[in-house]
Scaffold this motif. Structure first.
Motif, PDB file in Angstrom:
ATOM      1  N   LEU B  30       0.829  -1.209   0.000  1.00 22.53           N
ATOM      2  CA  LEU B  30       0.000   0.000   0.000  1.00 22.53           C
ATOM      3  C   LEU B  30       0.862   1.256   0.000  1.00 22.53           C
ATOM      4  CD1 LEU B  30      -2.804  -1.014   2.449  1.00 22.53           C
ATOM      5  CD2 LEU B  30      -2.830  -1.012  -0.004  1.00 22.53           C
ATOM      6  N   LEU B  33       2.131   1.908  -3.372  1.00 24.15           N
ATOM      7  CA  LEU B  33       1.041   2.496  -4.164  1.00 24.15           C
ATOM      8  C   LEU B  33       0.981   3.998  -3.943  1.00 24.15           C
ATOM      9  CD1 LEU B  33      -0.851   0.751  -5.822  1.00 24.15           C
ATOM     10  CD2 LEU B  33      -2.568   1.125  -4.129  1.00 24.15           C
ATOM     11  N   ILE B  36       3.761   5.711  -5.821  1.00 19.98           N
ATOM     12  CA  ILE B  36       3.469   5.917  -7.245  1.00 19.98           C
ATOM     13  C   ILE B  36       2.506   7.084  -7.422  1.00 19.98           C
ATOM     14  CG2 ILE B  36       2.644   4.812  -9.328  1.00 19.98           C
ATOM     15  CD1 ILE B  36       3.254   2.188  -8.113  1.00 19.98           C
ATOM     16  N   VAL B  37       1.525   7.170  -6.509  1.00 20.92           N
ATOM     17  CA  VAL B  37       0.582   8.295  -6.563  1.00 20.92           C
ATOM     18  C   VAL B  37       1.318   9.621  -6.420  1.00 20.92           C
ATOM     19  CG1 VAL B  37      -1.243   9.397  -5.241  1.00 20.92           C
ATOM     20  CG2 VAL B  37      -1.457   7.052  -5.874  1.00 20.92           C
ATOM     21  N   ILE B  40       2.949  10.461  -9.652  1.00 22.00           N
ATOM     22  CA  ILE B  40       1.952  10.928 -10.621  1.00 22.00           C
ATOM     23  C   ILE B  40       1.499  12.341 -10.281  1.00 22.00           C
ATOM     24  CG2 ILE B  40      -0.367  10.515 -11.457  1.00 22.00           C
ATOM     25  CD1 ILE B  40       0.192   7.678 -11.472  1.00 22.00           C
ATOM     26  N   MET B  57      -7.443  20.466 -11.406  1.00 25.28           N
ATOM     27  CA  MET B  57      -7.396  19.024 -11.595  1.00 25.28           C
ATOM     28  C   MET B  57      -6.531  18.350 -10.543  1.00 25.28           C
ATOM     29  SD  MET B  57      -9.311  17.837 -13.804  1.00 25.28           S
ATOM     30  CE  MET B  57      -8.720  16.185 -13.913  1.00 25.28           C
ATOM     31  N   VAL B  60      -8.772  17.513  -7.698  1.00 30.53           N
ATOM     32  CA  VAL B  60      -9.589  16.329  -7.998  1.00 30.53           C
ATOM     33  C   VAL B  60      -8.747  15.065  -7.868  1.00 30.53           C
ATOM     34  CG1 VAL B  60     -10.951  15.217  -9.773  1.00 30.53           C
ATOM     35  CG2 VAL B  60     -11.067  17.657  -9.500  1.00 30.53           C
ATOM     36  N   PHE B  61      -7.529  15.150  -8.402  1.00 30.52           N
ATOM     37  CA  PHE B  61      -6.640  13.988  -8.336  1.00 30.52           C
ATOM     38  C   PHE B  61      -6.324  13.630  -6.884  1.00 30.52           C
ATOM     39  CE2 PHE B  61      -2.296  12.408  -7.975  1.00 30.52           C
ATOM     40  CZ  PHE B  61      -2.459  11.215  -8.622  1.00 30.52           C
ATOM     41  N   PHE B  64      -9.308  11.861  -5.226  1.00 34.60           N
ATOM     42  CA  PHE B  64      -9.501  10.457  -5.600  1.00 34.60           C
ATOM     43  C   PHE B  64      -8.384   9.569  -5.087  1.00 34.60           C
ATOM     44  CE2 PHE B  64     -12.679  12.109  -8.400  1.00 34.60           C
ATOM     45  CZ  PHE B  64     -13.643  11.167  -8.228  1.00 34.60           C
ATOM     46  N   SER B  65      -7.139  10.094  -5.086  1.00 32.82           N
ATOM     47  CA  SER B  65      -6.055   9.228  -4.607  1.00 32.82           C
ATOM     48  C   SER B  65      -6.158   9.008  -3.107  1.00 32.82           C
ATOM     49  CB  SER B  65      -4.707   9.816  -4.971  1.00 32.82           C
ATOM     50  OG  SER B  65      -4.566  11.058  -4.357  1.00 32.82           O
ATOM     51  N   CYS B  67      -9.031   8.872  -1.499  1.00 33.95           N
ATOM     52  CA  CYS B  67     -10.093   7.884  -1.367  1.00 33.95           C
ATOM     53  C   CYS B  67      -9.533   6.478  -1.586  1.00 33.95           C
ATOM     54  CB  CYS B  67     -11.200   8.132  -2.376  1.00 33.95           C
ATOM     55  SG  CYS B  67     -12.309   9.420  -1.930  1.00 33.95           S
ATOM     56  N   GLU B  68      -8.671   6.353  -2.591  1.00 36.32           N
ATOM     57  CA  GLU B  68      -8.119   5.039  -2.903  1.00 36.32           C
ATOM     58  C   GLU B  68      -7.229   4.546  -1.763  1.00 36.32           C
ATOM     59  OE1 GLU B  68      -6.371   5.065  -6.669  1.00 36.32           O
ATOM     60  OE2 GLU B  68      -5.695   2.998  -6.530  1.00 36.32           O
ATOM     61  N   LEU B  71      -9.390   3.442   1.047  1.00 30.72           N
ATOM     62  CA  LEU B  71      -9.980   2.136   0.755  1.00 30.72           C
ATOM     63  C   LEU B  71      -8.962   1.028   0.968  1.00 30.72           C
ATOM     64  CD1 LEU B  71     -12.478   0.726  -0.326  1.00 30.72           C
ATOM     65  CD2 LEU B  71     -11.458   0.828  -2.550  1.00 30.72           C
ATOM     66  N   GLY B  72      -7.709   1.280   0.572  1.00 25.84           N
ATOM     67  CA  GLY B  72      -6.669   0.274   0.782  1.00 25.84           C
ATOM     68  C   GLY B  72      -6.447   0.011   2.255  1.00 25.84           C
ATOM     69  N   ILE B  75      -9.260  -2.036   3.620  1.00 23.21           N
ATOM     70  CA  ILE B  75      -9.125  -3.445   3.244  1.00 23.21           C
ATOM     71  C   ILE B  75      -8.071  -4.114   4.114  1.00 23.21           C
ATOM     72  CG2 ILE B  75      -8.288  -4.928   1.396  1.00 23.21           C
ATOM     73  CD1 ILE B  75      -9.835  -3.281  -0.497  1.00 23.21           C
TER      74      ILE B  75
END
Lengths: 337, 94
Positions: B30, B33, B36-37, B40, B57, B60-61, B64-65, B67-68, B71-72, B75
């Motif tokens: 994670l 991950l 990498i985000v 980016i 933008m 926005v990015f 969302f990142s 949120c991801e 979520l990770g 999990i």
């Protein structure tokens, strides 16, 4: 049913559907990426269940593959935006974008997560994973289609889908490999025209929905459960007919989209691909028949004491749908008289 | 300019390498991950400030990142509650 009375799951199902619509109707690549992210964020709560080992593990594997695929997708998008200002065809970057999308839909060189995850889901989630989750990457693939690379991928898809299903005893893994096989057909339909893809996708998801709903109702997950149940003859017959229709045997409905695709492939002089498709659909038909044939024809126990557990009695619906699947292509000729 | 892109490439490649190499814990995957985000985010900032001038933008990015990432982590928590640890060697039931 799973989703209908749980308000959380209804909400996530709603966002799942609308994320696909966001993604396929957006006019910039970053919007497409946002749709993919919302899709991931709303599918994970649908499949994850904290009381079940298999479900939580499937959601973990799904999260890892999808997140790395969407991150690679975004990086190659930014790279191509930066390097090229607008998207003309570059071989390297188109292969990058195409392979990240192929990873998102579970196509062949990146297909190893797909049967594993299918093993941990319930049948209705399997249905969503096999049909609706494939719409977004395919539509995005059609925007930026590297023909030479994807022709190779199609042949590989059909081969792996046919060969991988041989030794399986789990019906979910078998349906996953059948879905990989059908992905090759769908990619070739996408290469020819989007309307053809839409026909193929609609009919394939119709047939898959019948199969998944039947297995969900009868609670069948492995092949040997076909023998144990004292199923009625009509249920066995409808499973048999739907499998033959899914495999694409000529009088049934499932033959119709394959016929269209073979026709257009031969019109476009793609003989090698159509040869591979026809050849491998024979192998698919073999292991579809192997599931139900022996319990249907000659080898079946009749236990006196076994009580079959059927979840809900929607057999009228199943019979109606399998009637369409049986006679749909024959009746479709009535439209053209 | 070229140096920045070189750095972004190296970050991206190393993040992917850490992601796919066999580690003991899920948390490291994670974190790679998120790495990498980050690369980016850097490249998107460079792109938006040079070419398009639409810096919203980035917001926005980031949303969302994040949120991801959340979520990770959720999990991860769910895996620890079902399996008792976050070792990858215990995640091969299916």
């Amino acid at each position: 049913m799973l989703f209908f009375f749980n308000s959380n799951k209804m909400f996530f199902l709603f966002t799942l559907f609308f994320s696909t619509l966001i993604s396929i109707s957006s006019n910039s690549w970053l919007g497409c990426w946002i749709g993919l992210e919302i899709n991931l964020l709303s599918f994970i709560p649908l499949i994850s269940n904290p009381h079940n080992l298999l479900n939580s593990e499937a959601s973990l594997k799904y999260f890892l593959t999808q997140s790395i695929a969407s991150i690679n997708f975004l990086f190659s998008i930014i790279l191509s935006l930066f390097l090229m200002k607008n998207f003309f065809m570059n071989n390297f970057i188109s292969i990058l974008i195409n392979s990240s999308l192929l990873m998102k839909m579970g196509s062949t060189p990146f297909h190893f997560w797909f049967p594993n995850i299918m093993e941990g889901l319930s049948w209705l989630n399997c249905f969503i994973l096999m049909t609706w989750q494939k719409i977004t990457p395919m539509i995005l693939l059609s925007y930026y289609f590297n023909m030479n690379f994807l022709m190779f991928i199609m042949i590989l898809n059909v081969l792996i889908g046919a060969i991988g299903g041989f030794n399986q005893t789990s019906l979910r893994k078998l349906m996953a490999f059948s879905s990989i096989n059908n992905l090759g057909w769908m990619l070739s339909a996408l290469m020819i025209s989007e309307n053809l893809w839409m026909i193929y996708f609609f009919l394939y998801s119709f047939l898959i929905s019948i199969m998944c709903f039947l297995f969900y109702m009868l609670n069948i997950f492995y092949i040997n459960q076909m023998f144990n149940f004292n199923m009625k003859f009509l249920i066995k017959l409808s499973i048999m007919i739907n499998f033959l229709s899914l495999g694409g045997l000529p009088p049934f409905l499932g033959f119709f989209p394959k016929w269209l695709i073979i026709n257009y492939l031969i019109l476009n002089k793609l003989y090698i691909i159509s040869f591979f498709f026809i050849f491998m659909s024979l192998i698919m038909l073999i292991f579809y028949i192997r599931i139900i044939y022996s319990s249907f024809m000659f080898f079946s126990f009749k236990f006196k004491w076994f009580k079959i557990y059927i979840k809900n009695n929607f057999f009228i619906m199943i019979n109606f749908f399998s009637f369409i699947s049986l006679l749909g292509m024959i009746f479709s000729t009535l439209f053209f008289m | 300019m070229l140096n920045m892109w070189l750095m972004i490439f190296i970050m991206f490649m190393f993040g992917n390498m850490i992601f796919v190499s066999k580690h003991k814990h899920l948390l490291i995957v994670l974190m790679s991950l998120e790495f990498i985000v980050l690369s980016i985010f850097f490249s998107l900032m460079l792109y938006l400030s040079m070419i398009e001038n639409s810096m919203f933008m980035l917001m926005v990015f980031l949303v969302f990142s994040v949120c991801e990432g959340a979520l990770g982590l959720s999990i991860l928590v769910s895996m620890i509650r079902t399996h008792g640890n976050d070792y990858f060697q215990s995640f091969n039931l299916i």
